[in-house]
Design a protein around this motif. Sequence first.
Motif, short mmCIF file in Angstrom:
data_model
loop_
_atom_site.label_atom_id
_atom_site.label_comp_id
_atom_site.label_asym_id
_atom_site.label_seq_id
_atom_site.Cartn_x
_atom_site.Cartn_y
_atom_site.Cartn_z
N GLN A 11 0.81 -1.22 0.00
CA GLN A 11 0.00 0.00 0.00
C GLN A 11 0.85 1.28 0.00
N LEU A 12 1.97 1.29 0.71
CA LEU A 12 2.80 2.50 0.72
C LEU A 12 3.64 2.62 -0.54
N GLY A 13 4.31 1.55 -0.94
CA GLY A 13 5.14 1.58 -2.13
C GLY A 13 4.35 2.02 -3.36
N TYR A 14 3.14 1.55 -3.46
CA TYR A 14 2.26 1.91 -4.59
C TYR A 14 2.03 3.41 -4.65
N ASP A 15 1.72 4.01 -3.50
CA ASP A 15 1.44 5.44 -3.46
C ASP A 15 2.70 6.29 -3.64
N VAL A 16 3.85 5.78 -3.17
CA VAL A 16 5.10 6.51 -3.35
C VAL A 16 5.44 6.61 -4.84
N VAL A 17 5.30 5.49 -5.55
CA VAL A 17 5.57 5.50 -6.99
C VAL A 17 4.59 6.41 -7.71
N ARG A 18 3.34 6.34 -7.35
CA ARG A 18 2.32 7.18 -7.98
C ARG A 18 2.59 8.66 -7.75
N GLU A 19 3.01 9.01 -6.53
CA GLU A 19 3.32 10.41 -6.21
C GLU A 19 4.54 10.90 -6.99
N GLY A 20 5.56 10.04 -7.08
CA GLY A 20 6.75 10.43 -7.81
C GLY A 20 6.47 10.68 -9.28
N LYS A 21 5.69 9.79 -9.88
CA LYS A 21 5.35 9.94 -11.30
C LYS A 21 4.50 11.19 -11.53
N LYS A 22 3.64 11.48 -10.57
CA LYS A 22 2.78 12.66 -10.68
C LYS A 22 3.64 13.93 -10.73
N ARG A 23 4.78 13.91 -10.09
CA ARG A 23 5.67 15.07 -10.07
C ARG A 23 6.68 15.07 -11.22
N GLY A 24 6.59 14.06 -12.08
CA GLY A 24 7.50 14.01 -13.22
C GLY A 24 8.88 13.47 -12.90
N ILE A 25 8.99 12.77 -11.77
CA ILE A 25 10.27 12.19 -11.36
C ILE A 25 10.43 10.82 -12.01
N HIS A 26 11.66 10.50 -12.39
CA HIS A 26 11.96 9.16 -12.92
C HIS A 26 11.95 8.20 -11.74
N ILE A 27 10.89 7.43 -11.61
CA ILE A 27 10.74 6.55 -10.46
C ILE A 27 10.25 5.18 -10.91
N ASP A 28 10.91 4.15 -10.43
CA ASP A 28 10.56 2.77 -10.78
C ASP A 28 10.17 2.01 -9.52
#
Length: 220
Positions: A11-28
Amino acid sequence: MKLLVTGYTGQLGYDVVREGKKRGIHIDGVSRSELDITNQANVNHYIQASRPDAIIHCAAYTAVDKAEDDKESCWETNVLGTKYMAKAAKEIDAKFMYISTDYVFDGKGEEPFKEADTPDPIGYYGQTKYEGENAIKEIVDKYFIVRISWVFGVNGSNFVKTMLRLSETKDELNVVGDQYGSPTYTFDLARLIIDMIQTDKYGIYHASNEGFCTWADFAK
């Protein structure tokens, strides 16, 4: 900045990735099927190949009660897996954020625990998370240790979903009323984590939403 998040299906990892992508960060985000953190060779190969600037380590064995009877798996994931990830991060000079827990404390007293308080876990899960913290401090220079509590979110399983599910089939639920904590929404926590990982404000942090209640209050 290139970020790698373990435990992506949680649940946390999912939201961290989603937040990073929302900000335009290269996140995997990487799941257990893609990266077995308990296999050191697998970890080294993956991290050397991906070479992130920072790792947010959300992956963990989190079945608190089950951990007492499944100590080997809990230790392998929370201690050995964390050590392997930390060493791999050190090799490429990446920042490392370790998601820890309020279970590193004994839960005694009537005041909220502070970062400087001495951990004293009373359960095996808490002990392994504390061992993970110690490993991070020994291995990595650029680390964040973020202790979280009573986490709930849209993805994965949690207390809120359990209560809602049980309420559909039961007329009455019995929930303990003598344990206090701060329910913390993963969406809010993810925003904080992405903010933090972009800084060099290293150290130990307690991260939760404001306020506190008992499990019974939370259930209501």
